[in-house]
Write a protein that holds these residues in place. Structure first.
Motif, PDB file in Angstrom:
ATOM      1  N   LYS A  59     -31.356  40.406 -38.955  1.00  0.00           N
ATOM      2  CA  LYS A  59     -32.802  41.513 -39.552  1.00  0.00           C
ATOM      3  C   LYS A  59     -33.469  40.703 -37.597  1.00  0.00           C
ATOM      4  O   LYS A  59     -34.467  40.997 -38.570  1.00  0.00           O
ATOM      5  N   ILE A  60     -33.269  41.234 -36.763  1.00  0.00           N
ATOM      6  CA  ILE A  60     -33.743  40.689 -35.620  1.00  0.00           C
ATOM      7  C   ILE A  60     -34.085  41.399 -34.958  1.00  0.00           C
ATOM      8  O   ILE A  60     -34.666  42.547 -35.070  1.00  0.00           O
ATOM      9  N   SER A  61     -35.958  40.863 -34.780  1.00  0.00           N
ATOM     10  CA  SER A  61     -37.098  42.003 -34.115  1.00  0.00           C
ATOM     11  C   SER A  61     -36.472  41.512 -32.495  1.00  0.00           C
ATOM     12  O   SER A  61     -37.088  40.430 -31.924  1.00  0.00           O
ATOM     13  N   PHE A  62     -36.411  42.894 -31.820  1.00  0.00           N
ATOM     14  CA  PHE A  62     -36.013  42.958 -30.600  1.00  0.00           C
ATOM     15  C   PHE A  62     -37.445  42.440 -29.803  1.00  0.00           C
ATOM     16  O   PHE A  62     -37.240  42.116 -28.219  1.00  0.00           O
ATOM     17  N   SER A  63     -39.224  42.676 -30.052  1.00  0.00           N
ATOM     18  CA  SER A  63     -39.842  43.017 -29.093  1.00  0.00           C
ATOM     19  C   SER A  63     -39.918  41.820 -28.367  1.00  0.00           C
ATOM     20  O   SER A  63     -40.771  41.794 -27.412  1.00  0.00           O
ATOM     21  N   ILE A  64     -38.816  41.060 -28.488  1.00  0.00           N
ATOM     22  CA  ILE A  64     -39.673  39.604 -27.685  1.00  0.00           C
ATOM     23  C   ILE A  64     -39.201  39.744 -26.598  1.00  0.00           C
ATOM     24  O   ILE A  64     -39.967  38.880 -25.735  1.00  0.00           O
ATOM     25  N   PHE A  65     -38.110  40.331 -26.834  1.00  0.00           N
ATOM     26  CA  PHE A  65     -37.286  40.538 -25.187  1.00  0.00           C
ATOM     27  C   PHE A  65     -38.334  41.571 -24.255  1.00  0.00           C
ATOM     28  O   PHE A  65     -37.544  41.433 -23.331  1.00  0.00           O
ATOM     29  N   TYR A  66     -38.913  41.797 -24.737  1.00  0.00           N
ATOM     30  CA  TYR A  66     -39.864  43.213 -23.222  1.00  0.00           C
ATOM     31  C   TYR A  66     -39.976  42.265 -22.367  1.00  0.00           C
ATOM     32  O   TYR A  66     -39.642  43.011 -20.945  1.00  0.00           O
ATOM     33  N   VAL A  67     -40.464  41.325 -22.372  1.00  0.00           N
ATOM     34  CA  VAL A  67     -40.382  40.614 -21.140  1.00  0.00           C
ATOM     35  C   VAL A  67     -38.826  40.349 -19.800  1.00  0.00           C
ATOM     36  O   VAL A  67     -39.454  41.361 -18.708  1.00  0.00           O
ATOM     37  N   MET A  68     -38.084  40.602 -20.399  1.00  0.00           N
ATOM     38  CA  MET A  68     -37.459  40.574 -19.326  1.00  0.00           C
ATOM     39  C   MET A  68     -36.743  42.302 -18.993  1.00  0.00           C
ATOM     40  O   MET A  68     -36.345  42.196 -17.808  1.00  0.00           O
ATOM     41  N   PHE A  69     -37.621  42.267 -20.094  1.00  0.00           N
ATOM     42  CA  PHE A  69     -36.466  44.094 -19.273  1.00  0.00           C
ATOM     43  C   PHE A  69     -37.882  44.469 -18.179  1.00  0.00           C
ATOM     44  O   PHE A  69     -37.219  45.506 -17.643  1.00  0.00           O
ATOM     45  N   VAL A  70     -38.688  44.789 -18.601  1.00  0.00           N
ATOM     46  CA  VAL A  70     -40.098  45.417 -17.598  1.00  0.00           C
ATOM     47  C   VAL A  70     -40.004  44.552 -17.272  1.00  0.00           C
ATOM     48  O   VAL A  70     -40.582  44.965 -15.594  1.00  0.00           O
TER      49      VAL A  70
ATOM     50  N   SER B 297     -56.944  48.645 -26.145  1.00  0.00           N
ATOM     51  CA  SER B 297     -55.957  47.910 -24.245  1.00  0.00           C
ATOM     52  C   SER B 297     -55.687  49.814 -23.342  1.00  0.00           C
ATOM     53  O   SER B 297     -55.223  50.014 -24.107  1.00  0.00           O
ATOM     54  N   ALA B 298     -55.601  49.100 -22.373  1.00  0.00           N
ATOM     55  CA  ALA B 298     -54.951  50.932 -21.204  1.00  0.00           C
ATOM     56  C   ALA B 298     -54.031  50.376 -21.196  1.00  0.00           C
ATOM     57  O   ALA B 298     -52.871  51.049 -20.654  1.00  0.00           O
ATOM     58  N   ASN B 299     -53.375  48.776 -21.727  1.00  0.00           N
ATOM     59  CA  ASN B 299     -51.261  47.851 -21.583  1.00  0.00           C
ATOM     60  C   ASN B 299     -50.781  48.414 -22.669  1.00  0.00           C
ATOM     61  O   ASN B 299     -51.837  48.130 -23.887  1.00  0.00           O
ATOM     62  N   ASP B 300     -49.348  48.874 -22.980  1.00  0.00           N
ATOM     63  CA  ASP B 300     -48.596  48.053 -23.732  1.00  0.00           C
ATOM     64  C   ASP B 300     -48.334  47.539 -23.752  1.00  0.00           C
ATOM     65  O   ASP B 300     -48.416  46.537 -23.104  1.00  0.00           O
ATOM     66  N   LEU B 301     -46.685  46.896 -24.886  1.00  0.00           N
ATOM     67  CA  LEU B 301     -46.506  45.966 -25.016  1.00  0.00           C
ATOM     68  C   LEU B 301     -45.184  46.506 -23.058  1.00  0.00           C
ATOM     69  O   LEU B 301     -44.728  44.954 -23.012  1.00  0.00           O
ATOM     70  N   LEU B 302     -45.255  47.116 -23.135  1.00  0.00           N
ATOM     71  CA  LEU B 302     -44.218  47.405 -22.247  1.00  0.00           C
ATOM     72  C   LEU B 302     -45.163  46.789 -21.108  1.00  0.00           C
ATOM     73  O   LEU B 302     -44.392  46.290 -19.415  1.00  0.00           O
ATOM     74  N   THR B 303     -45.928  47.692 -20.486  1.00  0.00           N
ATOM     75  CA  THR B 303     -47.312  48.104 -19.207  1.00  0.00           C
ATOM     76  C   THR B 303     -47.306  47.076 -18.931  1.00  0.00           C
ATOM     77  O   THR B 303     -47.368  46.201 -17.682  1.00  0.00           O
ATOM     78  N   LEU B 304     -47.948  46.113 -20.053  1.00  0.00           N
ATOM     79  CA  LEU B 304     -48.379  44.753 -19.541  1.00  0.00           C
ATOM     80  C   LEU B 304     -47.522  43.518 -19.061  1.00  0.00           C
ATOM     81  O   LEU B 304     -47.598  42.996 -17.790  1.00  0.00           O
ATOM     82  N   TYR B 305     -46.425  43.591 -19.514  1.00  0.00           N
ATOM     83  CA  TYR B 305     -45.601  42.832 -18.722  1.00  0.00           C
ATOM     84  C   TYR B 305     -45.260  43.988 -17.080  1.00  0.00           C
ATOM     85  O   TYR B 305     -44.479  42.816 -16.299  1.00  0.00           O
TER      86      TYR B 305
END
Length: 249
Positions: free
Chosen positions: A3-14, A140-148
């Protein structure tokens, strides 16, 4: 286990997105030690007339798909692009589904009131079974995607060792705190050994919450000369090896 949370990989994609392009896509394979490939990820950025949309799709595969109940995730960020090319989030949504359950988190960024509203909805067999509304304790004006994506401007010198702290919508468990560590010259050798040589810059992104047996969610990344993250690695796991994501050629 899966039951993996993939949120840790946002950095790669963004990190794969360029300001000069109207549509950018990138695909990754995610593997976990002795289990091999456990999932795939697809990312896309669209820009038009001063606005943007980022979409990320993540899906478990193989044995992980069976054990996780066909787990899938979708992350969607929409907003504006300012005159300096910075992405400004207006809405951010996360949809997770497994078996007959679907969870949707929707964040609305109110820039005038300087606050973020969150709507949580949970469905079972298509029926709404839980709904919660709240205002986040931070703005914050950033979300987890825009931040990266905006890191390129937030970190003008990506070779200067140090720890840099930011806040992002979607990380409310730790009041939005996300940290980025740039390694010292002495630490670079270890990064290159684990992630591969030849990257333009290396870093560790810290989510500050427990992610799949990782105490802080420490994700090492290697970003190519073209601005595309080539490899990411979640290392501090207890069993079975590392979780690794590699961009498809």
């Amino acid at each position: 286990m899966f039951k993996i949370s993939f949120s840790i990989f946002y950095v790669m994609f963004v990190s794969t997105l360029f300001l000069q392009a109207e549509i950018i896509r990138a695909d990754y394979d995610v593997s976990y030690g002795i289990f091999g490939t456990i999932g795939t990820a697809k990312a896309k950025l669209e820009k038009s007339a001063g606005t943007y949309k980022i979409e990320i799709y993540l899906e478990a595969t193989g044995l992980a798909k069976q054990l996780s109940g066909n787990r899938k995730e979708k992350h969607l960020s929409k907003g504006r692009i300012d005159r300096n090319g910075v992405l400004i989030s207006d809405t951010y949504e996360v949809v997770r589904s497994y078996r007959k359950t679907k969870v949707i988190k929707t964040y609305t960024v109110d820039h005038k009131a300087h606050r973020v509203k969150k709507l949580y909805r949970k469905y079972k067999k298509g029926k709404l079974v839980d709904e919660q509304k709240e205002v986040l304790t931070f703005f914050s004006a950033n979300d987890l995607l825009t931040l990266y994506f905006n890191l390129d401007r937030l970190l003008p010198d990506k070779h200067k060792a140090g720890t840099y702290n930011f806040q992002a919508v979607g990380a409310e468990k730790q009041d939005g705190k996300i940290s980025v560590e740039i390694p010292t010259a002495n630490e670079l050798g270890s990064y290159k050994k684990d992630l591969g040589d030849g990257a333009a810059w290396y870093a560790t992104v810290i989510i500050h919450q427990k992610i799949f047996m990782s105490k802080e969610g420490r994700l090492q990344i290697a970003v190519g000369k073209d601005g595309i993250t080539q490899t990411a690695l979640l290392k501090d796991l207890i069993l079975f090896g590392d979780i690794k994501a590699v961009r498809k050629k």
